[in-house]
Enzyme design. Sequence first.
Site, short mmCIF file in Angstrom:
data_model
loop_
_atom_site.label_atom_id
_atom_site.label_comp_id
_atom_site.label_asym_id
_atom_site.label_seq_id
_atom_site.Cartn_x
_atom_site.Cartn_y
_atom_site.Cartn_z
N ASP A 128 -2.93 -10.84 -18.92
CA ASP A 128 -1.57 -10.74 -18.40
C ASP A 128 -1.41 -11.53 -17.10
O ASP A 128 -1.81 -11.06 -16.03
CB ASP A 128 -1.23 -9.26 -18.16
CG ASP A 128 0.13 -9.09 -17.53
OD1 ASP A 128 0.37 -8.02 -16.93
OD2 ASP A 128 0.94 -10.02 -17.63
N ASP A 164 4.54 -15.52 -17.66
CA ASP A 164 3.98 -14.19 -17.86
C ASP A 164 3.45 -14.00 -19.28
O ASP A 164 4.22 -13.68 -20.20
CB ASP A 164 5.06 -13.14 -17.55
CG ASP A 164 4.54 -11.73 -17.65
OD1 ASP A 164 5.32 -10.79 -17.40
OD2 ASP A 164 3.35 -11.56 -18.00
C1 LIG Z 1 1.89 -1.15 -24.21
C2 LIG Z 1 2.07 -2.27 -23.20
C3 LIG Z 1 3.10 -2.24 -22.28
C4 LIG Z 1 3.25 -3.28 -21.37
C5 LIG Z 1 2.37 -4.34 -21.39
C6 LIG Z 1 2.52 -5.45 -20.46
N1 LIG Z 1 1.54 -6.24 -20.13
O1 LIG Z 1 2.03 -7.17 -19.30
C7 LIG Z 1 3.33 -6.93 -19.18
C8 LIG Z 1 4.23 -7.86 -18.45
C9 LIG Z 1 5.34 -7.19 -17.75
C10 LIG Z 1 4.97 -7.22 -16.31
O2 LIG Z 1 4.83 -5.91 -15.91
C11 LIG Z 1 3.67 -7.94 -16.20
N2 LIG Z 1 3.46 -8.60 -17.47
N3 LIG Z 1 3.69 -5.84 -19.88
C12 LIG Z 1 1.34 -4.37 -22.32
C13 LIG Z 1 1.21 -3.35 -23.22
F1 LIG Z 1 0.23 -3.36 -24.13
#
Ligand SMILES: Cc1ccc(-c2noc([C@H]3C[C@@H](O)CN3)n2)cc1F
Length: 328
Positions: free
Chosen positions: A33, A218
């Site tokens: 991420d 992102d």
């Molecule tokens: C269940 C789940 C929920 C969210 C995320 C998630 N991971 O990265 C992000 C985006 C949004 C921001 O917060 C930073 N990057 N969202 C992953 C999941 F597997």
Amino acid sequence: ASTGTVAATPETGDVEYLAPINIGGQTMVMDFDSGSSDLWVFNTQLAAASQTGHTNFDPSKSTTFKLMQGASFSISYGDGSGAAGNVGTDTVNIGGATVTSQAIELATAVSSSFVQDTQSNGLVGLAYSKLNTVKPTAQKTFFDNAKSSLAEPVFTADLRHNAVGAYTFGAIDSTKFNGSLSWAAVNTTNGFWQFSSTKFQVGTGAAMTVAGGQAIADTGTTLMLANAAVVNAYYSQVTGAVNNQTVGGVTFPCNAQLPDLQVDVGGNYMAVVRGDDINFAPVDNAGTTCFGGLQAISSDLQIYGDIMFKSQFVAFNGGNNTIGMAPH
Ligand SMILES: Cc1ccc(-c2noc([C@H]3C[C@@H](O)CN3)n2)cc1F
């Protein structure tokens, strides 16, 4: 000087992209991420019900794991999901790039959407370390720790629609994109890989400007969230597109002809996002109505997620805080 490459495998429907890392001898398949900065894992401290279906890191089985006394973390993501727990350090190896004392955040609580997402066993945060949530002392990301020992202070995301791509640390594989990379300055103030993005073009239509537009790259966001004026202009060119409150965004007939969307990155490069990739997924069993991969965001900060990465190879340069892109 080292490099590391791991396969980036899309979950069904390109919802997120997963890659394996090795923590203290244990392989964990993780969601990389570039929009957050915590590395946290499912682990044996979690309630059994939360562990079910996941690979759970067992710190007692790692000879190199050390608990970080008194440290804790608590993180929430854009969609309201989150995790919290305690912290230790261990050796992390991602495709050959190794950090010997990486902060490993051990969740003792995770939200239901993470429990249900059994393909993912945690997140590898790759934004700037200032966003790390560990208290009392923020910890560095894997990339921040690895940077000085990498052949080049870069990592790249080569994410593909319904196909295996790659995350690479320490090198830029120019066989993975067309032409040369266009580089833009990153504004590190908010801790994101953030750049100016003020010009847009829908298909072959007129260029439009969003004064002061900014965006972040992102990999952890599935879709592409852009300024409402841009999104409306885009879907005005799609027959049958409607803003469907029930499903929570714009839908259109699955056989719609979707124009490409061009967005500027740093003022000098117009990144083309393929129209086909903006057809994200059907919302009905008959597969007649599809959900848009481009949706509106009300904040000033646009979020260019996986929908953009499927058209653009992206290089993140932590040496000079720039971001590079090229079509792939
Ligand atoms: C269940 C789940 C929920 C969210 C995320 C998630 N991971 O990265 C992000 C985006 C949004 C921001 O917060 C930073 N990057 N969202 C992953 C999941 F597997």
